[in-house]
Scaffold this motif. Structure first.
Motif, PDB file in Angstrom:
ATOM      1  N   VAL A  43       0.856  -1.178   0.000  1.00  0.00           N
ATOM      2  CA  VAL A  43       0.000   0.000   0.000  1.00  0.00           C
ATOM      3  C   VAL A  43       0.894   1.230   0.000  1.00  0.00           C
ATOM      4  O   VAL A  43       1.729   1.399   0.893  1.00  0.00           O
ATOM      5  CB  VAL A  43      -0.935   0.018   1.224  1.00  0.00           C
ATOM      6  N   ALA A  44       0.752   2.060  -1.014  1.00  0.00           N
ATOM      7  CA  ALA A  44       1.630   3.219  -1.176  1.00  0.00           C
ATOM      8  C   ALA A  44       1.219   4.341  -0.230  1.00  0.00           C
ATOM      9  O   ALA A  44       0.044   4.525   0.085  1.00  0.00           O
ATOM     10  CB  ALA A  44       1.577   3.713  -2.613  1.00  0.00           C
ATOM     11  N   HIS A  45       2.209   5.093   0.211  1.00  0.00           N
ATOM     12  CA  HIS A  45       1.995   6.266   1.062  1.00  0.00           C
ATOM     13  C   HIS A  45       2.364   7.502   0.230  1.00  0.00           C
ATOM     14  O   HIS A  45       3.535   7.786   0.015  1.00  0.00           O
ATOM     15  CB  HIS A  45       2.828   6.178   2.328  1.00  0.00           C
ATOM     16  N   SER A  46       1.346   8.174  -0.253  1.00  0.00           N
ATOM     17  CA  SER A  46       1.511   9.198  -1.285  1.00  0.00           C
ATOM     18  C   SER A  46       1.361  10.607  -0.713  1.00  0.00           C
ATOM     19  O   SER A  46       0.686  10.821   0.283  1.00  0.00           O
ATOM     20  CB  SER A  46       0.473   8.994  -2.399  1.00  0.00           C
ATOM     21  N   SER A  52       2.198   6.134 -23.855  1.00  0.00           N
ATOM     22  CA  SER A  52       3.604   5.719 -23.869  1.00  0.00           C
ATOM     23  C   SER A  52       4.373   6.257 -22.670  1.00  0.00           C
ATOM     24  O   SER A  52       5.447   5.758 -22.346  1.00  0.00           O
ATOM     25  CB  SER A  52       4.274   6.179 -25.173  1.00  0.00           C
ATOM     26  N   TRP A  53       3.831   7.285 -22.008  1.00  0.00           N
ATOM     27  CA  TRP A  53       4.498   7.866 -20.834  1.00  0.00           C
ATOM     28  C   TRP A  53       4.025   7.244 -19.519  1.00  0.00           C
ATOM     29  O   TRP A  53       4.601   7.514 -18.472  1.00  0.00           O
ATOM     30  CB  TRP A  53       4.267   9.370 -20.786  1.00  0.00           C
ATOM     31  N   GLY A  54       2.957   6.450 -19.537  1.00  0.00           N
ATOM     32  CA  GLY A  54       2.434   5.884 -18.306  1.00  0.00           C
ATOM     33  C   GLY A  54       2.044   6.983 -17.323  1.00  0.00           C
ATOM     34  O   GLY A  54       1.470   8.006 -17.694  1.00  0.00           O
ATOM     35  N   LEU A  55       2.367   6.763 -16.043  1.00  0.00           N
ATOM     36  CA  LEU A  55       2.085   7.742 -14.988  1.00  0.00           C
ATOM     37  C   LEU A  55       3.364   8.475 -14.586  1.00  0.00           C
ATOM     38  O   LEU A  55       3.622   8.713 -13.405  1.00  0.00           O
ATOM     39  CB  LEU A  55       1.449   7.050 -13.778  1.00  0.00           C
ATOM     40  N   LEU A  94      -5.413   4.493  -0.448  1.00  0.00           N
ATOM     41  CA  LEU A  94      -6.108   4.677  -1.723  1.00  0.00           C
ATOM     42  C   LEU A  94      -5.474   3.893  -2.866  1.00  0.00           C
ATOM     43  O   LEU A  94      -6.172   3.423  -3.756  1.00  0.00           O
ATOM     44  CB  LEU A  94      -6.169   6.160  -2.095  1.00  0.00           C
ATOM     45  N   ILE A  95      -4.143   3.749  -2.859  1.00  0.00           N
ATOM     46  CA  ILE A  95      -3.498   3.059  -3.974  1.00  0.00           C
ATOM     47  C   ILE A  95      -2.542   1.980  -3.480  1.00  0.00           C
ATOM     48  O   ILE A  95      -1.999   2.049  -2.363  1.00  0.00           O
ATOM     49  CB  ILE A  95      -2.740   4.033  -4.908  1.00  0.00           C
ATOM     50  N   GLN A 116       3.323   9.494  -5.947  1.00  0.00           N
ATOM     51  CA  GLN A 116       2.611   8.322  -5.450  1.00  0.00           C
ATOM     52  C   GLN A 116       3.413   7.526  -4.431  1.00  0.00           C
ATOM     53  O   GLN A 116       2.843   6.759  -3.653  1.00  0.00           O
ATOM     54  CB  GLN A 116       2.187   7.416  -6.625  1.00  0.00           C
ATOM     55  N   ALA A 117       4.733   7.720  -4.379  1.00  0.00           N
ATOM     56  CA  ALA A 117       5.587   6.940  -3.481  1.00  0.00           C
ATOM     57  C   ALA A 117       6.331   7.792  -2.464  1.00  0.00           C
ATOM     58  O   ALA A 117       7.170   7.267  -1.730  1.00  0.00           O
ATOM     59  CB  ALA A 117       6.597   6.133  -4.296  1.00  0.00           C
TER      60      ALA A 117
END
Length: 412
Positions: free
Chosen positions: A299-302, A381-384, A338-339, A391-392
């Motif tokens: 679980v990421a902590h953003s 092509s760039w993703g996120l 959330l993510i 996000q991290a």
């Protein structure tokens, strides 16, 4: 960012082979005795003097320190309850952090100048200032490949003015000069974390290969965060590609190692023309999940910007953080739980897959922005790429704090 990260890495590699002599011979910044920069750095063949305060965005002694900004965040719980998290920098950090920012300059030429503006300032606030809770901070200016040059081939802007600079001018040569000044005047044997995203990540990778790996400075490498830029490894191994002896990080308290990944939405994996994550020359692209370095899903902590995205490339796709929308007074938001993220290896691609844990009972958004927006729509092509760091961020801070403690314990 660069038009093609692989091409950029190759270009940086070519620059690295000539950078050491070029730093003194061909870098073009002019520094006045007061530390103010001349408006036309190309007017002289003098090398940039990183003793000048004007060549740094963040340095502990600066009066105009761009790392000293409002970093308070609104924490939005799954229930929708909002609380304020006040940012507190470390009082006596035991290690240093050295940051090279990504492609953000809107200067009109192929390369940026040494006069920062809102683009550089905003990026430092987004991607680096929060590291002040774990380290002393150093962020040099450098003459980077500009957004103007990046966007021109797609027709998203005018062609850059002037001629391309010759190899060895600006770019990596500036970063190397800043690093050498830092080692000579500020480091004093302290451990250091190197941090870079996109173009900045490519610069950090070449800096390590040229100036750190196999040299005395390697013993002071706490870790390197090379984000949104390729670090190559042989299949099934953690070292032996981009770096011969520096491994990938697999524990929070592991030191002398590399954290690296590129982020894609789970339902939109890298397309065939992806700019990130592609295997080549028998090597795979490294993926280390900050939410779970040992592997698996975490679980990421953003820490997300309340409004907007890195360098303005995300358009207005960011949704409201809650439904119905509520006012948020802080520049950042945190969204616990959330993510989730996990490293995925599929076909020729290795990447960090991001999943939004949507819940109909949760009043928070079920969508995130972070994609590059073109006139024709989203560029998959760039993703996120725009939220690689956001996000991290909380996980990167946790990792660096654990590494700092482990390094300090070993160093006595």
């Amino acid at each position: 960012m660069a038009t093609n990260l692989w091409a950029m890495a190759r270009a940086v590699g070519r620059a690295a082979r000539t950078a050491a002599p070029a730093v003194a011979a061909t870098a073009l910044a002019v520094v006045a005795p007061t530390g103010a920069l001349a408006q036309d750095p190309a007017a002289s063949g003098a090398a940039p003097d990183y003793g000048a305060a004007g060549l740094w965005l963040c340095r502990p002694d600066l009066e105009d320190n761009r790392c000293k900004v409002d970093l308070d965040a609104t924490v939005i719980a799954p229930s929708g309850r909002m609380t304020i998290e006040r940012y507190r920098p470390a009082e006596d950090p035991k290690i240093d952090c050295f940051f090279v920012y990504p492609t953000v300059s809107m200067d009109p030429g192929w390369q940026s100048d040494f006069s920062p503006d809102k683009m550089e300032w905003d990026d430092v606030r987004l991607q680096f200032a929060r590291f002040g809770q774990v380290c002393r901070q150093f962020a040099p200016l450098y003459r980077q490949f500009t957004l103007t040059a990046l966007r021109a081939p797609s027709g998203a802007g005018p062609k850059p003015v002037g001629e391309r600079p010759p190899p060895g001018v600006g770019g990596l040569a500036d970063v190397v000069a800043a690093w050498k000044w830092y080692l000579a005047h500020e480091n004093q044997g302290r451990g250091v974390v190197l941090i870079g995203h996109s173009q900045g990540g490519a610069m950090i990778a070449r800096l390590i290969a040229q100036e750190i790996e196999g040299k005395p400075a390697q013993k002071q490498l706490v870790s390197a965060l090379i984000l949104g830029a390729p670090v190559m490894v042989p299949p099934g191994r953690d070292e032996g590609g981009t770096f011969k002896s520096i491994p990938l990080c697999r524990r929070d308290d592991q030191t002398g190692c590399i954290v690296s990944y590129s982020t894609f939405r789970d339902r939109l994996p890298p397309p065939a023309d992806s700019r990130f994550g592609r295997a080549r020359d028998g090597m795979r692209v490294a993926c280390t999940n900050p939410a779970s370095l040992s592997g698996g899903t975490g679980v990421a902590h953003s820490y997300f910007l309340t409004k907007g995205f890195l360098n303005g490339s995300g358009g207005d796709a960011q949704p409201d953080w809650t439904y119905p929308a509520r006012p948020i007074s802080t520049p950042f938001v945190k969204t616990p739980g959330l993510i989730s993220t996990t490293c995925v290896s599929s076909g020729d691609f290795d990447y960090l897959s991001l999943h939004v844990n949507a819940d109909p009972k949760d009043p928070r958004t079920d969508e995130l922005g972070g994609q590059i927006i073109r006139a024709t729509g989203v560029d998959p092509s760039w993703g996120l790429h725009l939220i690689d760091v956001d996000q991290a961020m909380g996980d990167l801070l946790r990792i660096v704090a654990a590494q700092a403690a482990a390094y300090s314990a070993k160093a006595g």
